[in-house]
Design a protein around this motif. Structure first.
Motif, PDB file in Angstrom:
ATOM      1  N   ALA A  94       0.611  -1.270  -0.067  1.00 48.63           N
ATOM      2  CA  ALA A  94      -0.156  -0.173   0.164  1.00 48.63           C
ATOM      3  C   ALA A  94       0.985   1.190  -0.145  1.00 48.63           C
ATOM      4  N   SER A  95       1.904   1.144   0.855  1.00 52.45           N
ATOM      5  CA  SER A  95       2.665   2.433   0.754  1.00 52.45           C
ATOM      6  C   SER A  95       3.418   2.528  -0.690  1.00 52.45           C
ATOM      7  N   LYS A  96       3.882   1.682  -1.347  1.00 56.74           N
ATOM      8  CA  LYS A  96       4.508   1.645  -2.441  1.00 56.74           C
ATOM      9  C   LYS A  96       3.563   2.524  -3.477  1.00 56.74           C
ATOM     10  N   LEU A  97       2.367   1.787  -3.590  1.00 61.61           N
ATOM     11  CA  LEU A  97       1.178   2.175  -4.347  1.00 61.61           C
ATOM     12  C   LEU A  97       0.798   3.691  -4.185  1.00 61.61           C
ATOM     13  N   LEU A  98       0.605   4.147  -3.001  1.00 69.37           N
ATOM     14  CA  LEU A  98       0.374   5.385  -2.395  1.00 69.37           C
ATOM     15  C   LEU A  98       1.411   6.403  -2.981  1.00 69.37           C
ATOM     16  N   VAL A  99       2.640   6.167  -2.537  1.00 69.04           N
ATOM     17  CA  VAL A  99       3.841   6.839  -3.070  1.00 69.04           C
ATOM     18  C   VAL A  99       3.899   6.806  -4.725  1.00 69.04           C
ATOM     19  N   SER A 100       3.823   5.779  -5.157  1.00 71.86           N
ATOM     20  CA  SER A 100       3.736   5.835  -6.590  1.00 71.86           C
ATOM     21  C   SER A 100       2.826   6.812  -7.184  1.00 71.86           C
ATOM     22  N   THR A 101       1.648   6.756  -6.662  1.00 73.85           N
ATOM     23  CA  THR A 101       0.402   7.601  -7.128  1.00 73.85           C
ATOM     24  C   THR A 101       0.786   8.914  -7.178  1.00 73.85           C
ATOM     25  N   MET A 102       1.415   9.209  -5.937  1.00 71.81           N
ATOM     26  CA  MET A 102       1.735  10.798  -5.632  1.00 71.81           C
ATOM     27  C   MET A 102       2.830  11.288  -6.703  1.00 71.81           C
ATOM     28  N   TRP A 103       3.628  10.564  -6.934  1.00 73.47           N
ATOM     29  CA  TRP A 103       4.746  10.712  -8.012  1.00 73.47           C
ATOM     30  C   TRP A 103       4.132  10.888  -9.245  1.00 73.47           C
ATOM     31  N   ILE A 104       3.266   9.991  -9.542  1.00 75.38           N
ATOM     32  CA  ILE A 104       2.848   9.890 -11.102  1.00 75.38           C
ATOM     33  C   ILE A 104       2.079  11.379 -11.159  1.00 75.38           C
ATOM     34  N   ILE A 105       0.973  11.653 -10.219  1.00 75.19           N
ATOM     35  CA  ILE A 105       0.445  13.135 -10.368  1.00 75.19           C
ATOM     36  C   ILE A 105       1.131  14.118 -10.392  1.00 75.19           C
ATOM     37  N   LEU A 106       2.464  14.138  -9.587  1.00 78.82           N
ATOM     38  CA  LEU A 106       3.373  15.629  -9.665  1.00 78.82           C
ATOM     39  C   LEU A 106       3.995  15.203 -10.833  1.00 78.82           C
ATOM     40  N   THR A 107       4.370  13.962 -11.249  1.00 80.72           N
ATOM     41  CA  THR A 107       5.104  14.169 -12.637  1.00 80.72           C
ATOM     42  C   THR A 107       4.349  14.722 -13.640  1.00 80.72           C
ATOM     43  N   GLY A 108       3.062  14.216 -13.706  1.00 80.00           N
ATOM     44  CA  GLY A 108       1.949  14.957 -14.692  1.00 80.00           C
ATOM     45  C   GLY A 108       1.833  16.415 -14.734  1.00 80.00           C
ATOM     46  N   ILE A 109       1.669  16.939 -13.493  1.00 83.17           N
ATOM     47  CA  ILE A 109       1.453  18.295 -13.299  1.00 83.17           C
ATOM     48  C   ILE A 109       2.729  18.979 -13.844  1.00 83.17           C
ATOM     49  N   VAL A 110       3.941  18.618 -13.577  1.00 83.72           N
ATOM     50  CA  VAL A 110       5.228  19.202 -13.830  1.00 83.72           C
ATOM     51  C   VAL A 110       5.561  19.220 -15.500  1.00 83.72           C
ATOM     52  N   SER A 111       5.065  17.890 -15.964  1.00 87.40           N
ATOM     53  CA  SER A 111       5.337  17.694 -17.321  1.00 87.40           C
ATOM     54  C   SER A 111       4.409  18.764 -18.184  1.00 87.40           C
ATOM     55  N   LEU A 112       3.114  18.939 -17.689  1.00 90.21           N
ATOM     56  CA  LEU A 112       2.281  19.639 -18.400  1.00 90.21           C
ATOM     57  C   LEU A 112       2.650  21.255 -18.327  1.00 90.21           C
ATOM     58  N   LEU A 113       3.091  21.479 -17.274  1.00 86.03           N
ATOM     59  CA  LEU A 113       3.484  22.877 -17.211  1.00 86.03           C
ATOM     60  C   LEU A 113       4.810  23.081 -17.889  1.00 86.03           C
ATOM     61  N   GLY A 114       5.564  22.251 -17.811  1.00 80.29           N
ATOM     62  CA  GLY A 114       6.755  22.441 -18.841  1.00 80.29           C
ATOM     63  C   GLY A 114       6.410  22.514 -20.403  1.00 80.29           C
ATOM     64  N   LEU A 115       5.535  21.595 -20.716  1.00 79.57           N
ATOM     65  CA  LEU A 115       5.240  21.722 -22.138  1.00 79.57           C
ATOM     66  C   LEU A 115       4.584  22.973 -22.488  1.00 79.57           C
ATOM     67  N   CYS A 116       3.638  23.472 -21.554  1.00 79.48           N
ATOM     68  CA  CYS A 116       3.057  24.733 -21.912  1.00 79.48           C
ATOM     69  C   CYS A 116       4.315  26.054 -21.811  1.00 79.48           C
ATOM     70  N   ILE A 117       5.014  25.875 -21.057  1.00 80.38           N
ATOM     71  CA  ILE A 117       6.014  26.808 -20.837  1.00 80.38           C
ATOM     72  C   ILE A 117       6.751  26.806 -22.198  1.00 80.38           C
ATOM     73  N   PHE A 118       7.099  25.489 -22.755  1.00 83.33           N
ATOM     74  CA  PHE A 118       7.738  25.279 -24.164  1.00 83.33           C
ATOM     75  C   PHE A 118       7.108  25.881 -25.090  1.00 83.33           C
ATOM     76  N   VAL A 119       5.883  25.514 -25.182  1.00 86.62           N
ATOM     77  CA  VAL A 119       5.105  26.124 -26.405  1.00 86.62           C
ATOM     78  C   VAL A 119       4.901  27.457 -26.378  1.00 86.62           C
ATOM     79  N   LEU A 120       4.636  28.119 -25.186  1.00 86.54           N
ATOM     80  CA  LEU A 120       4.431  29.701 -25.241  1.00 86.54           C
ATOM     81  C   LEU A 120       5.770  30.354 -25.386  1.00 86.54           C
ATOM     82  N   SER A 121       6.624  29.778 -25.123  1.00 84.26           N
ATOM     83  CA  SER A 121       8.312  30.471 -25.380  1.00 84.26           C
ATOM     84  C   SER A 121       8.716  30.538 -26.763  1.00 84.26           C
ATOM     85  N   MET A 122       8.013  29.428 -27.378  1.00 80.25           N
ATOM     86  CA  MET A 122       8.584  29.575 -29.056  1.00 80.25           C
ATOM     87  C   MET A 122       8.027  30.674 -29.787  1.00 80.25           C
ATOM     88  N   ASN A 123       8.805  31.166 -30.710  1.00 77.90           N
ATOM     89  CA  ASN A 123       8.451  32.112 -31.765  1.00 77.90           C
ATOM     90  C   ASN A 123       7.134  31.588 -32.417  1.00 77.90           C
TER      91      ASN A 123
END
Length: 271
Positions: A94-123
């Motif tokens: 249960a600990s491994k799955l809960l921590v994995s879920t937390m990192w999955i959500i955070l990774t998705g948020i950071v990846s989406l944020l990074g993709l938005c910054i990348f697209v908006l920064s391009m000419n």
């Protein structure tokens, strides 16, 4: 004790994920100015491939790190300490799955944020066009449309957690006492066999649904999408499919977790 296990798992993995997140943010801040110095369609294509590569690399690193959470902490020397603590195998999984879920959500948020910054920064970023398209799309949706987006996000998270729980089970199978030196090929084979079994389940469910009277005609009408009522019907059907998919993923996650716990209790073989 479960909370202590969760804290330990977070402490043992946060450095890897912090490095990944820092790399993503540095990449999306440094690369766009370099690409913007060249006004060329080929450069724009390379920029798109670069953004895609960053996302793929992030997913690969996330899977490897989450696998490390389970394999290293359970089946290596650390496993001796972990499994001698006053905790149950269910709490460990249960600990491994809960921590994995937390990192999955955070990774998705950071990846989406990074993709938005990348697209908006391009000419030449089509910000106005994208904004207009999103506004037009939102006018076609009601509360069911917003609910559909929420369900889709939840389905993606739950499906990823299901894959992680399947990876944990494959790892546990690879450490059976009878396997011996063939743990790596057996683990990989176990993962693909479980995935193949899932495919058979989905195909069987689709075959059963095909015999429901009027199902083909109903789906065909929704595929036309000629008027707002068709769109609303499609959204309703989509929400139903997402709901069933989430339930399906949760059930399989529970099955994989139960099998992993059983193997840890009865067939555990530490290195």
């Amino acid at each position: 004790m479960l909370s202590k296990l969760i804290k330990y798992d977070i402490r043992s993995t946060w450095r890897e994920f912090a490095g990944v997140y820092l790399s993503i943010l540095l990449g999306v801040l440094i690369l766009p100015p370099l690409f913007n110095n060249f006004h060329n369609p080929i450069v724009n294509a390379i920029a798109g491939f670069t953004a895609t590569g960053i996302i793929i690399a992030t997913i690969v690193v996330m899977i490897i790190t989450l696998f490390k959470i389970f394999n290293t902490n359970v089946f290596s020397r650390e496993g001796y300490l972990t499994m001698t603590l006053p905790v149950t195998s269910a709490q460990v999984v249960a600990s491994k799955l809960l921590v994995s879920t937390m990192w999955i959500i955070l990774t998705g948020i950071v990846s989406l944020l990074g993709l938005c910054i990348f697209v908006l920064s391009m000419n030449g970023s089509p910000l106005a066009e994208v904004s207009a398209a999103v506004q037009k799309l939102m006018t076609m949706f009601d509360t069911r449309g917003v609910f559909a987006v929420i369900l889709m996000v939840i389905a993606m998270i739950v499906s990823t957690v299901k894959e992680i729980s399947k990876l944990f089970l494959a790892c546990s199978i690879a450490h059976l006492k009878q396997i011996g030196k063939f743990r790596v090929p057996v683990g990989i084979l176990s993962y693909f066999v479980l995935s193949w079994a899932e495919t058979l389940i989905v195909q069987a469910a689709g075959l059963v649904l095909s015999f429901v009277p009027g199902m083909d005609a109903y789906v065909g009408q929704l595929g036309l999408m000629n008027d707002p009522s068709s769109i609303q019907q499609f959204i309703g059907l989509f929400n139903g499919v997402m709901g069933v998919g989430i339930l399906y993923a949760l059930v399989l996650t529970a099955v994989y977790a139960f099998c992993t716990i059983w193997l840890l209790n009865h067939r555990l073989d530490l290195d």
